[in-house]
Design a protein around this motif. Structure first.
Motif, PDB file in Angstrom:
ATOM      1  N   LYS A  20      37.322  15.846   7.845  1.00  0.00           N
ATOM      2  CA  LYS A  20      36.501  16.175   6.683  1.00  0.00           C
ATOM      3  C   LYS A  20      35.020  15.951   6.996  1.00  0.00           C
ATOM      4  O   LYS A  20      34.175  16.784   6.656  1.00  0.00           O
ATOM      5  CB  LYS A  20      36.916  15.315   5.487  1.00  0.00           C
ATOM      6  CG  LYS A  20      36.175  15.650   4.221  1.00  0.00           C
ATOM      7  CD  LYS A  20      36.635  14.813   3.063  1.00  0.00           C
ATOM      8  CE  LYS A  20      35.862  15.165   1.805  1.00  0.00           C
ATOM      9  NZ  LYS A  20      36.206  14.312   0.671  1.00  0.00           N
ATOM     10  N   LYS A  21      34.705  14.854   7.685  1.00  0.00           N
ATOM     11  CA  LYS A  21      33.319  14.580   8.071  1.00  0.00           C
ATOM     12  C   LYS A  21      32.794  15.671   9.001  1.00  0.00           C
ATOM     13  O   LYS A  21      31.654  16.122   8.870  1.00  0.00           O
ATOM     14  CB  LYS A  21      33.212  13.231   8.786  1.00  0.00           C
ATOM     15  CG  LYS A  21      33.338  12.043   7.885  1.00  0.00           C
ATOM     16  CD  LYS A  21      33.238  10.770   8.694  1.00  0.00           C
ATOM     17  CE  LYS A  21      33.616   9.573   7.874  1.00  0.00           C
ATOM     18  NZ  LYS A  21      33.656   8.336   8.689  1.00  0.00           N
ATOM     19  N   MET A  22      33.635  16.106   9.939  1.00  0.00           N
ATOM     20  CA  MET A  22      33.212  17.147  10.878  1.00  0.00           C
ATOM     21  C   MET A  22      32.963  18.468  10.165  1.00  0.00           C
ATOM     22  O   MET A  22      32.027  19.195  10.499  1.00  0.00           O
ATOM     23  CB  MET A  22      34.255  17.330  11.987  1.00  0.00           C
ATOM     24  CG  MET A  22      34.212  16.231  13.022  1.00  0.00           C
ATOM     25  SD  MET A  22      35.491  16.309  14.271  1.00  0.00           S
ATOM     26  CE  MET A  22      35.411  17.984  14.826  1.00  0.00           C
ATOM     27  N   GLU A  28      52.294  19.512  12.487  1.00  0.00           N
ATOM     28  CA  GLU A  28      52.984  18.908  13.620  1.00  0.00           C
ATOM     29  C   GLU A  28      52.360  17.570  14.001  1.00  0.00           C
ATOM     30  O   GLU A  28      53.057  16.648  14.409  1.00  0.00           O
ATOM     31  CB  GLU A  28      52.986  19.866  14.809  1.00  0.00           C
ATOM     32  CG  GLU A  28      53.854  21.088  14.566  1.00  0.00           C
ATOM     33  CD  GLU A  28      53.991  21.978  15.795  1.00  0.00           C
ATOM     34  OE1 GLU A  28      54.256  21.435  16.883  1.00  0.00           O
ATOM     35  OE2 GLU A  28      53.835  23.200  15.649  1.00  0.00           O
ATOM     36  N   LEU A  29      51.052  17.467  13.853  1.00  0.00           N
ATOM     37  CA  LEU A  29      50.368  16.210  14.159  1.00  0.00           C
ATOM     38  C   LEU A  29      50.785  15.117  13.174  1.00  0.00           C
ATOM     39  O   LEU A  29      50.948  13.952  13.561  1.00  0.00           O
ATOM     40  CB  LEU A  29      48.857  16.417  14.103  1.00  0.00           C
ATOM     41  CG  LEU A  29      47.995  15.240  14.530  1.00  0.00           C
ATOM     42  CD1 LEU A  29      48.242  14.907  15.999  1.00  0.00           C
ATOM     43  CD2 LEU A  29      46.527  15.560  14.317  1.00  0.00           C
ATOM     44  N   LYS A  50      45.767   9.585   8.012  1.00  0.00           N
ATOM     45  CA  LYS A  50      44.701   9.503   7.002  1.00  0.00           C
ATOM     46  C   LYS A  50      43.336   9.360   7.672  1.00  0.00           C
ATOM     47  O   LYS A  50      42.362   9.983   7.242  1.00  0.00           O
ATOM     48  CB  LYS A  50      44.955   8.329   6.054  1.00  0.00           C
ATOM     49  CG  LYS A  50      46.051   8.596   5.055  1.00  0.00           C
ATOM     50  CD  LYS A  50      46.290   7.383   4.176  1.00  0.00           C
ATOM     51  CE  LYS A  50      47.484   7.624   3.253  1.00  0.00           C
ATOM     52  NZ  LYS A  50      47.805   6.436   2.454  1.00  0.00           N
ATOM     53  N   SER A  51      43.279   8.556   8.707  1.00  0.00           N
ATOM     54  CA  SER A  51      42.032   8.382   9.449  1.00  0.00           C
ATOM     55  C   SER A  51      41.619   9.694  10.120  1.00  0.00           C
ATOM     56  O   SER A  51      40.439  10.068  10.115  1.00  0.00           O
ATOM     57  CB  SER A  51      42.206   7.285  10.495  1.00  0.00           C
ATOM     58  OG  SER A  51      41.030   7.097  11.216  1.00  0.00           O
ATOM     59  N   TYR A  52      42.586  10.402  10.669  1.00  0.00           N
ATOM     60  CA  TYR A  52      42.336  11.705  11.297  1.00  0.00           C
ATOM     61  C   TYR A  52      41.780  12.700  10.267  1.00  0.00           C
ATOM     62  O   TYR A  52      40.801  13.394  10.526  1.00  0.00           O
ATOM     63  CB  TYR A  52      43.630  12.240  11.915  1.00  0.00           C
ATOM     64  CG  TYR A  52      43.570  13.681  12.329  1.00  0.00           C
ATOM     65  CD1 TYR A  52      42.935  14.077  13.507  1.00  0.00           C
ATOM     66  CD2 TYR A  52      44.152  14.679  11.540  1.00  0.00           C
ATOM     67  CE1 TYR A  52      42.881  15.406  13.885  1.00  0.00           C
ATOM     68  CE2 TYR A  52      44.103  16.012  11.915  1.00  0.00           C
ATOM     69  CZ  TYR A  52      43.462  16.365  13.091  1.00  0.00           C
ATOM     70  OH  TYR A  52      43.400  17.695  13.447  1.00  0.00           O
TER      71      TYR A  52
END
Length: 157
Positions: A143-145, A125-126, A136-138
């Motif tokens: 992935k980093k988190m 949904e996002l 893509k930034s999200y």
């Protein structure tokens, strides 16, 4: 005489530090969990981080409101980790009242599947709300988190 003086100074020092700690605790107001405040904060943080438009912000607020019961302050609830939603443990000497840990991993696997399904639905949904670059930034941030984990980067020894 010297012993009495040293004892008095030690007592004065201990009582002064205890009073300072009490005053410090009284100055900090206790923060209470407010669901709508959490939703708005999460939305505002995402809007500013990914530079969403007003229309996107409104849609994101609706999405976050929809998933608020399934997701905690930073994603799906992590059962078994310290933090919001976890009940306090009873005192160590009260072993008779402690809940037993599950003998099999089926419940944990079931919870994990629920969390993954919730995150996939939220992300789907996002993706409809965000532009390709924003999404893509999200994903990169997510992935980093995940690599970082709940307690910081993992150290392999």
């Amino acid at each position: 005489m010297k012993k009495i003086f040293v004892t008095m100074m030690a007592a004065l020092l201990v009582s002064t530090s205890a009073m300072a700690q009490q005053q410090e605790n009284q100055q900090r107001p206790e923060r209470k969990f407010d669901k709508t405040e959490m939703i708005k904060h999460r939305t505002d943080e995402t809007v500013s981080r990914y530079k969403l438009s007003d229309k996107q912000a409104k849609q994101l607020l609706e999405l976050n409101t929809k998933y608020a019961d399934k997701m905690g302050p930073r994603g799906p609830r992590r059962h078994g980790h310290h933090g919001a939603g976890r009940p306090p443990m009873p005192p160590k000497d009260d072993k008779a009242q402690r809940p037993e840990s599950p003998k099999d991993d089926s419940k944990m696997q079931e919870r994990r599947k629920e969390m993954e399904a919730t995150m996939k639905a939220y992300d789907a949904e996002l993706k409809k709300i965000m532009t390709d670059d924003q999404y893509k930034s999200y994903q990169a941030d997510q992935k980093k988190m995940r690599e970082k984990g709940p307690r910081g980067p993992r150290k392999i020894e």
